[in-house]
Design a protein around this motif. Structure first.
Motif, PDB file in Angstrom:
ATOM      1  N   GLY A 107       0.809  -1.217   0.000  1.00  0.00           N
ATOM      2  CA  GLY A 107       0.000   0.000   0.000  1.00  0.00           C
ATOM      3  C   GLY A 107       0.835   1.255   0.000  1.00  0.00           C
ATOM      4  N   LYS A 108       2.148   1.108  -0.079  1.00  0.00           N
ATOM      5  CA  LYS A 108       3.011   2.280  -0.054  1.00  0.00           C
ATOM      6  C   LYS A 108       2.997   2.956  -1.424  1.00  0.00           C
ATOM      7  CE  LYS A 108       7.178   3.958   1.810  1.00  0.00           C
ATOM      8  NZ  LYS A 108       8.253   3.788   2.747  1.00  0.00           N
ATOM      9  N   GLU A 109       3.033   4.265  -1.383  1.00  0.00           N
ATOM     10  CA  GLU A 109       2.999   5.018  -2.623  1.00  0.00           C
ATOM     11  C   GLU A 109       4.348   4.907  -3.336  1.00  0.00           C
ATOM     12  OE1 GLU A 109       0.126   8.524  -3.088  1.00  0.00           O
ATOM     13  OE2 GLU A 109       2.001   9.307  -2.321  1.00  0.00           O
ATOM     14  N   LEU A 110       4.308   4.594  -4.596  1.00  0.00           N
ATOM     15  CA  LEU A 110       5.532   4.538  -5.383  1.00  0.00           C
ATOM     16  C   LEU A 110       5.923   5.949  -5.823  1.00  0.00           C
ATOM     17  CD1 LEU A 110       4.665   1.466  -7.651  1.00  0.00           C
ATOM     18  CD2 LEU A 110       6.203   1.507  -5.672  1.00  0.00           C
ATOM     19  N   LEU A 111       7.218   6.219  -5.840  1.00  0.00           N
ATOM     20  CA  LEU A 111       7.689   7.524  -6.308  1.00  0.00           C
ATOM     21  C   LEU A 111       8.292   7.371  -7.704  1.00  0.00           C
ATOM     22  CD1 LEU A 111       9.534   8.769  -3.087  1.00  0.00           C
ATOM     23  CD2 LEU A 111       7.170   9.194  -3.773  1.00  0.00           C
ATOM     24  N   ILE A 112       8.290   8.446  -8.440  1.00  0.00           N
ATOM     25  CA  ILE A 112       9.004   8.402  -9.717  1.00  0.00           C
ATOM     26  C   ILE A 112      10.335   9.130  -9.541  1.00  0.00           C
ATOM     27  CG2 ILE A 112       6.901   8.254 -11.095  1.00  0.00           C
ATOM     28  CD1 ILE A 112       8.814  11.433 -11.322  1.00  0.00           C
ATOM     29  N   LEU A 113      11.275   8.787 -10.398  1.00  0.00           N
ATOM     30  CA  LEU A 113      12.527   9.536 -10.475  1.00  0.00           C
ATOM     31  C   LEU A 113      12.428  10.437 -11.689  1.00  0.00           C
ATOM     32  CD1 LEU A 113      14.887   6.521  -9.826  1.00  0.00           C
ATOM     33  CD2 LEU A 113      14.662   8.503  -8.315  1.00  0.00           C
ATOM     34  N   GLY A 114      12.852  11.673 -11.542  1.00  0.00           N
ATOM     35  CA  GLY A 114      12.732  12.589 -12.672  1.00  0.00           C
ATOM     36  C   GLY A 114      13.781  13.673 -12.635  1.00  0.00           C
ATOM     37  N   LEU A 115      13.621  14.654 -13.518  1.00  0.00           N
ATOM     38  CA  LEU A 115      14.575  15.756 -13.581  1.00  0.00           C
ATOM     39  C   LEU A 115      13.913  17.062 -13.164  1.00  0.00           C
ATOM     40  CD1 LEU A 115      16.440  15.082 -16.966  1.00  0.00           C
ATOM     41  CD2 LEU A 115      17.117  14.412 -14.656  1.00  0.00           C
ATOM     42  N   GLU A 116      14.635  17.884 -12.478  1.00  0.00           N
ATOM     43  CA  GLU A 116      14.154  19.236 -12.192  1.00  0.00           C
ATOM     44  C   GLU A 116      13.975  19.957 -13.524  1.00  0.00           C
ATOM     45  OE1 GLU A 116      16.743  21.387  -9.600  1.00  0.00           O
ATOM     46  OE2 GLU A 116      16.662  19.822  -8.067  1.00  0.00           O
ATOM     47  N   TRP A 138      -5.243  19.401  -5.078  1.00  0.00           N
ATOM     48  CA  TRP A 138      -4.983  17.966  -5.241  1.00  0.00           C
ATOM     49  C   TRP A 138      -3.578  17.670  -5.760  1.00  0.00           C
ATOM     50  CZ3 TRP A 138      -9.841  14.811  -7.231  1.00  0.00           C
ATOM     51  CH2 TRP A 138     -10.839  14.871  -6.236  1.00  0.00           C
ATOM     52  N   TYR A 139      -2.792  18.672  -6.026  1.00  0.00           N
ATOM     53  CA  TYR A 139      -1.407  18.413  -6.443  1.00  0.00           C
ATOM     54  C   TYR A 139      -0.665  17.812  -5.272  1.00  0.00           C
ATOM     55  CZ  TYR A 139       3.536  19.115  -7.366  1.00  0.00           C
ATOM     56  OH  TYR A 139       4.890  18.921  -7.511  1.00  0.00           O
ATOM     57  N   SER A 140       0.021  16.721  -5.530  1.00  0.00           N
ATOM     58  CA  SER A 140       0.727  16.052  -4.456  1.00  0.00           C
ATOM     59  C   SER A 140       1.959  15.392  -5.079  1.00  0.00           C
ATOM     60  CB  SER A 140      -0.241  15.029  -3.848  1.00  0.00           C
ATOM     61  OG  SER A 140       0.445  13.986  -3.253  1.00  0.00           O
ATOM     62  N   PRO A 141       3.112  16.047  -4.953  1.00  0.00           N
ATOM     63  CA  PRO A 141       4.301  15.578  -5.665  1.00  0.00           C
ATOM     64  C   PRO A 141       4.713  14.192  -5.189  1.00  0.00           C
ATOM     65  CG  PRO A 141       4.870  17.282  -4.061  1.00  0.00           C
ATOM     66  CD  PRO A 141       3.384  17.228  -4.111  1.00  0.00           C
ATOM     67  N   LYS A 142       4.979  13.326  -6.138  1.00  0.00           N
ATOM     68  CA  LYS A 142       5.337  11.950  -5.792  1.00  0.00           C
ATOM     69  C   LYS A 142       6.596  11.571  -6.551  1.00  0.00           C
ATOM     70  CE  LYS A 142       0.370  10.885  -5.869  1.00  0.00           C
ATOM     71  NZ  LYS A 142      -0.020  11.083  -4.475  1.00  0.00           N
ATOM     72  N   GLY A 143       7.703  12.168  -6.144  1.00  0.00           N
ATOM     73  CA  GLY A 143       8.917  11.831  -6.870  1.00  0.00           C
ATOM     74  C   GLY A 143      10.176  12.340  -6.207  1.00  0.00           C
ATOM     75  N   VAL A 144      11.277  11.942  -6.801  1.00  0.00           N
ATOM     76  CA  VAL A 144      12.590  12.450  -6.435  1.00  0.00           C
ATOM     77  C   VAL A 144      13.175  13.012  -7.720  1.00  0.00           C
ATOM     78  CG1 VAL A 144      14.922  11.745  -5.780  1.00  0.00           C
ATOM     79  CG2 VAL A 144      12.932  10.837  -4.547  1.00  0.00           C
ATOM     80  N   TRP A 145      13.596  14.270  -7.674  1.00  0.00           N
ATOM     81  CA  TRP A 145      14.034  14.926  -8.904  1.00  0.00           C
ATOM     82  C   TRP A 145      15.510  15.301  -8.843  1.00  0.00           C
ATOM     83  CZ3 TRP A 145       9.183  15.548  -6.737  1.00  0.00           C
ATOM     84  CH2 TRP A 145       8.096  15.185  -7.568  1.00  0.00           C
ATOM     85  N   PHE A 146      16.223  14.956  -9.878  1.00  0.00           N
ATOM     86  CA  PHE A 146      17.638  15.269  -9.989  1.00  0.00           C
ATOM     87  C   PHE A 146      17.829  16.608 -10.678  1.00  0.00           C
ATOM     88  CE2 PHE A 146      17.160  10.700  -9.963  1.00  0.00           C
ATOM     89  CZ  PHE A 146      18.140  10.280  -9.078  1.00  0.00           C
ATOM     90  N   SER A 147      18.905  17.268 -10.335  1.00  0.00           N
ATOM     91  CA  SER A 147      19.199  18.550 -10.975  1.00  0.00           C
ATOM     92  C   SER A 147      20.168  18.291 -12.135  1.00  0.00           C
ATOM     93  CB  SER A 147      19.838  19.464  -9.929  1.00  0.00           C
ATOM     94  OG  SER A 147      20.357  20.593 -10.565  1.00  0.00           O
ATOM     95  N   PRO A 148      19.693  18.447 -13.383  1.00  0.00           N
ATOM     96  CA  PRO A 148      20.518  18.028 -14.519  1.00  0.00           C
ATOM     97  C   PRO A 148      21.452  19.133 -14.995  1.00  0.00           C
ATOM     98  CG  PRO A 148      18.355  18.703 -15.297  1.00  0.00           C
ATOM     99  CD  PRO A 148      18.370  18.970 -13.812  1.00  0.00           C
ATOM    100  N   PRO A 149      22.650  18.794 -15.455  1.00  0.00           N
ATOM    101  CA  PRO A 149      23.547  19.788 -16.040  1.00  0.00           C
ATOM    102  C   PRO A 149      23.012  20.253 -17.407  1.00  0.00           C
ATOM    103  CG  PRO A 149      24.539  17.605 -16.103  1.00  0.00           C
ATOM    104  CD  PRO A 149      23.243  17.458 -15.418  1.00  0.00           C
TER     105      PRO A 149
END
Lengths: 753, 753
Positions: free
Chosen positions: A402-411, A436-447
């Protein structure tokens, strides 16, 4: 001279087209001109322009018109013909070498109209432009007239066919003009009482009124006496004929005048009405300056209505929100759309198949999906295609803990505005007001990569960390081993992932826009970084890689897809925008068999429960099919020159924007950096106030770009929508070299002032 | 007799259309028939069908064909003509009273073709159907041929025009046929060496290849000698002409044969290819039985390909996922779409306006939005329109305490498949496997209405709580005061809301589908309940009321909107599906100025930050504009008879499905209940196994419905997609009475067996 070749409030223009040859075009033109001069009480200039004549001088339509105008009208009318040929055959056969180029012929016509317009500024004027042969008869080059004259899209006086069989040719020619976006306020024909076509045609158009298309008003004129050659008695007879029909022609002129006036009244009110009724996307209504009242569009040009009652051409510099691949008003796409509509309309898609969707599926799996994708899921726009991608990745056959999955993404990434894909982007002032916006992720800072002072530079959080001389170096595969950034990227990425895993986070997918992040601010991301991120994710986590190619797909960046640049196959990818060549909504999500198999089961409950009513609608699919094939041709043939200029032809990394202009721009003091790739030219301005969405520097620059003097025939404004302090210009895939060079010059001028 | 009037693998049919009259159609027909008989080595039946002849018997095309076929072919060919008129003018003038009805003419042609087909079952056959005049020449009733013959959509042999002006008429007639969805594998014309049209036309079609449309292969035949009347020497000469051209005609036949074979090979492989490549929406791929291979569609009929190599017509009983309003292959919509495409293509929408979007906005605010809505926000489908509605309701200018707002809704409601709107529906097996699904609402259980045993009954959780004799009683406004349920509803609703408020829940909006919940299972909700719910919410909470009219909008239920039935103005409402008459995606969210004003501010950040690339695309807007106007006409004129039959004309509550059939159905033992409203006929079957998505009873019933014998010309199958144990049939707005009555009969028969 101010170049204007469109009708204005005071300057009316009509184009006489005919359903076939020899139906009396010149008789009708003459009648209309006589009536117009009389009606306007001789205080307006009149012009008769017959751009192309064949059978000259035996047949001379100018002489004919002149002969049958009262002599006192002589100084009220100018008659002009631009190309005259002796042979009495179609223009393409009558012409001599060298065959005049379409562009030159069009410019000559534009110039002639513009002169007439300038002469008539005070009292107004009327210009009647008469074509040769039928609506689809060719001009000298072989281009058919309906296509050639489309750049002007003048209102049409259509001459119908009163002979046996003429009902058919009249309706067909009306349809040929309509599918090219012409307006036809009147249809004139002789009342041949043997066949009474005029009665049928009148009834037909009455019964087939269409609230969205001007239904032509039908006028009939009695058949004329035999046409005079040099027989004086005949001339007399025909003069009498015109005398007796003047009133009828005046009624036609009244209708045309009324139509013309209504058209401009409507144009006058559109801005205010729009402001009252429409809620524009992404627009703060409190700060709307001017509304772009679009009368029509053609190729890369938007034709919009300005306060001074003129129609003005502007280069569509954002390719209409990144949708335009083949130009506006493309008749091939029109015909394709109408064929799909005529053959199918929309068809329920589940467990069905039709040729448009099957051939598009084949084309996609053999194109952007080649070597990795097996399945095509259809939806309507980039946002829904990404929602589908998310649901493909985040649906669980056996719900876990039941845990919410996060996405990996880019800033800086952007995947659309429906709430699901909003949650895949990092919190910002653009989403966090939605409850209802609810961020579900981890975002990397890209060069990010930008060219400054002739050199490509890589920036990480504002610090320059690398330099390159060319695009091929940036995209070189050897960087993985040779570039010291490679290890640095890897370290940082893997540490970040590990930290999150240690905190107990669970991941569902890696999502990215390959190479260029569009809506986030035209950010050119170091491909090495994206490659490393994918590699690390694939080695550490068993999750699908989702490419959001909504912006980057279909040769936007000079290649079929962004993935092609990265040399990586995603597990899921979404496409839209250019997919339909700039005509109508359609989106696809492609994926591999592994993802698809997750949804196989014994019941519907196991299936991907997603669908929109117009899924795989035939118009969208068929138009996409044609568009992709056109892109492949353009890429092979038209873009060769750009490839050569960039000198990166081996790697096929290039832009339609010239390397030399990009370099020049990179050296300007008010430019932070620039890059060009495929159709994109992106300029980050130096905004000391900090930039952001409200950048004033960008606003001033785009205002300058949109400005136009119209003192040369090639002068046009450029319409752009900046992203903060980033101004980008995007060509379509058919933009011609001359326009591109003009735009580059204009940009450099505006920034050097 | 098995009725078949479409080509099959073994039975080829070609229709000879001409760009104008007198271009040699019959000469080409004769040449083709001769060549075909020779090529097939005389072991196939041949047919020449000239449905309509004028100028008869002076001109008799049958006689002409017969004269120029070798005598030995006499028993290999049947020649037939159905309507013969003496006057040598267009059919609509040549006809006598009573003018034959289109339906009868078409049935006669269908019957003739079917006979030929049945005669040729063993060895196969070829039928050449020759039209009269040009492609758009009228038949007796005045219907133009391109429209009249569209029901058959036979492959076309187009005869081009080799005279002066003929390039134009040839291209135009090609376009007229193409926009009606015809395929034109070949184009034949004489090689008139004076004008050399054939050379130009060949080049034109070569250069304008379109990968999505069959490009006709051009064939030229030398000009024939003067046509023989009764001069024997001429007959001889013409015979020699045909002899000398037999080989050329055989080449044409080869091309046609090849095209025909390719077409059927493609149809043969489509099912398997689709199964491999496509991921269907809402489909469990493991349990796909048969794939509906759609060859084309016309009006309410889908023409699909079956294993036995036949094309079969099936009634589109779910109106292609509730999109069809004006029928498939509607040429008015085709022309409208092509005009919008030809004039604009797509145009960037923010701060822009074009006629299609402005007139549609006007039409909507004066129609479904009348008296309440001031603003139109455009998007692409019902799901995005509802996401927009949610964002309108749930965006906070000043973020509050960070608490998540809940929506109030109804159990059984459905608002689309993007994750935001999914969260507005109650948890069920259809959403809870999506990891990001997170229900944010409180859902009420609404009372449902069904007719059983001639009486409408209201059920709450399976218990009958009320009875009515007619729809007018159900919708009567006096129920608020007189119906004891009124108080009961109010009590229950307000208690539930209070309980939640006491728990500290905060609400953001009330969302509902007015009157009928579609995807949730065609649930006809007691309007009194919905009215009470709205009243309670408005008195207790200061939140907007959102109507999801994606399914119910635009006369689906016999009225412009569901809101009209409730006599309530929402604050926000979403529309899609019928909006574009069944052609392409487009959706709108309408709202009032109060909601709009919430988003006014000094910066873009305050704005509604939502948009899709193809927002307000001109094709969608213009087609919607035409569709709505057509609906208004149909409602006024065509549906009068249904209104009368229902006898509820004062209230205009009625259905195109007859009251008597609905009553009959309601009395069947295997029917739990039934209702009809507007275009919908919904039947809840008695499924002892419990129903649900996998209902077997529904499956058996829909299989029966889809079955067809084709032993009468009016016999067609019915394609439906059940929702659990609910089977519904939905007509378009143009469905004719005869078909509706046939369907009712078939339904009653299938359920009574």
């Amino acid at each position: 001279m101010y170049y204007n070749y469109f009708p204005t409030k005071k300057f009316q223009i009509y184009q006489i087209f005919s359903s076939n040859t020899n139906l009396g075009k010149t008789i009708f033109s003459t009648g209309l001109i006589r009536a117009s001069i009389i009606k306007s009480q001789r205080n307006k200039n009149h012009y008769y322009l017959k751009p192309i004549q064949t059978g000259y001088p035996k047949d001379d339509d100018l002489r004919f018109v002149k002969t049958y105008l009262p002599e006192k009208f002589n100084n009220l009318i100018k008659l002009e013909s631009l190309y005259k040929y002796e042979k009495a055959v179609s223009s393409h056969l009558a012409t001599n070498n060298p065959i005049p180029k379409d562009e030159d012929v069009l410019n000559k016509i534009k110039g002639t109209i513009s002169e007439s317009y300038n002469e008539s500024l005070k009292d107004g004027g009327r210009l009647f432009l008469e074509t040769a042969g039928g609506v689809n008869s060719p001009i000298m080059s072989g281009t058919i007239q309906s296509e050639f004259y489309r750049a002007l899209r003048l209102p049409i006086v259509l001459v119908g066919d009163s002979n046996l069989g003429g009902i058919s040719t009249t309706i067909s020619s009306y349809e040929s003009l309509t599918l090219r976006g012409y307006d036809i306020p009147t249809l004139l024909l002789f009342n041949n009482e043997r066949y009474n076509n005029h009665l049928f045609i009148e009834k037909y158009f009455n019964e087939n009124q269409n609230s969205s298309i001007i239904t032509p008003k039908i006028f009939t004129i009695s058949l004329p006496p035999p046409k005079a050659e040099n027989d004086l008695s005949d001339v007399k007879e025909l003069k009498a004929y015109f005398d007796s029909n003047d009133e009828k022609f005046q009624a036609i002129i009244s209708t045309l005048e009324e139509w013309h006036d209504n058209r401009f009244s409507r144009l006058d009110e559109m801005e205010e009405k729009a402001k009252e009724m429409v809620w524009w996307p992404f627009t703060q209504h409190n700060i709307v300056d001017g509304v772009n009242v679009i009368d029509s569009a053609y190729k890369d040009l938007l034709i919009s209505y300005k306060d001074d009652s003129n129609l003005v051409e502007t280069f569509d510099g954002s390719a209409s929100w990144w949708t335009q691949g083949l130009g506006h008003g493309n008749s091939k796409l029109s015909l394709t759309a109408s064929y799909a509509s005529g053959r199918y309309g929309h068809i329920l898609f589940p467990e069905s198949i039709h040729e448009p969707s099957l051939s598009l599926s084949e084309s996609l799996l053999d194109g952007v999906g080649k070597n990795w994708a097996n399945r095509v899921f259809y939806s309507d726009n980039g946002s829904t295609a990404m929602e589908v991608a998310l649901k493909m990745a985040l649906t669980e056959k056996q719900p876990g803990d039941g845990k919410e999955l996060l996405i990996l993404g880019l800033e800086g990434s952007y995947h659309g505005d429906t709430i699901g894909v909003m949650n895949a982007s990092i919190p910002s002032i653009y989403n966090k007001r939605v409850n209802w916006y609810s961020p579900k992720g981890v975002w990397f800072s890209p060069p990010q990569i930008l060219m400054k002072d002739n050199t490509y530079r890589i920036f990480t959080n504002g610090d320059e960390v690398g330099r390159f001389d060319s695009l091929s170096e940036i995209f070189s595969e050897s960087r993985v081993e040779k570039d010291r950034l490679s290890y640095h990227y890897k370290q940082k990425i893997e540490k970040q992932i590990l930290d999150h895993l240690n905190q107990g986070d669970q991941f569902g997918a890696l999502i990215m826009e390959p190479i260029v992040m569009g809506a986030g601010g035209m950010i050119f991301v170091d491909p090495l970084y994206q490659n490393q991120l994918i590699k690390s994710v694939r080695s550490m986590l068993n999750i699908p890689i989702i490419f959001d190619e909504v912006f980057t797909g279909f040769w936007r960046l000079g290649r079929q897809s962004g993935a092609e640049y990265l040399n990586v196959n995603p597990d899921i990818a979404a496409y839209a925008k250019l997919l339909t060549g700039g005509l109508c909504p359609l989106a696809v999500t492609l994926t591999n068999e592994q993802i698809f198999d997750k949804f196989l089961g014994n019941t519907k409950v196991d299936a991907l429960l997603h669908g929109h009513s117009y899924t795989a609608h035939p118009i969208g699919c068929l138009v996409a099919n044609t568009s992709i094939n056109e892109y492949i041709d353009l890429f092979k043939n038209v873009w060769n020159k750009s490839r050569e200029e960039w000198g990166d032809s081996d790697n096929e990394i290039f832009s339609v924007w010239s390397k030399s202009s990009v370099k020049k721009l990179s050296c300007l003091p008010n430019v932070n950096g620039v890059f060009a790739l495929g159709t994109i030219l992106s300029i980050e301005l130096n905004d000391k106030s900090g930039g952001g969405y409200g950048s004033n520097v960008a606003k001033l620059f785009t205002e300058k770009l949109s400005h136009v003097e119209r003192n040369s025939i090639d002068d046009f404004g450029i319409k752009t929508r900046p992203l903060g302090n980033v101004v980008y210009i995007m060509s379509s895939l058919i933009s011609d070299e001359k326009s591109i060079r003009n735009i580059e010059k204009k940009i450099i001028n505006c920034l050097s002032e």
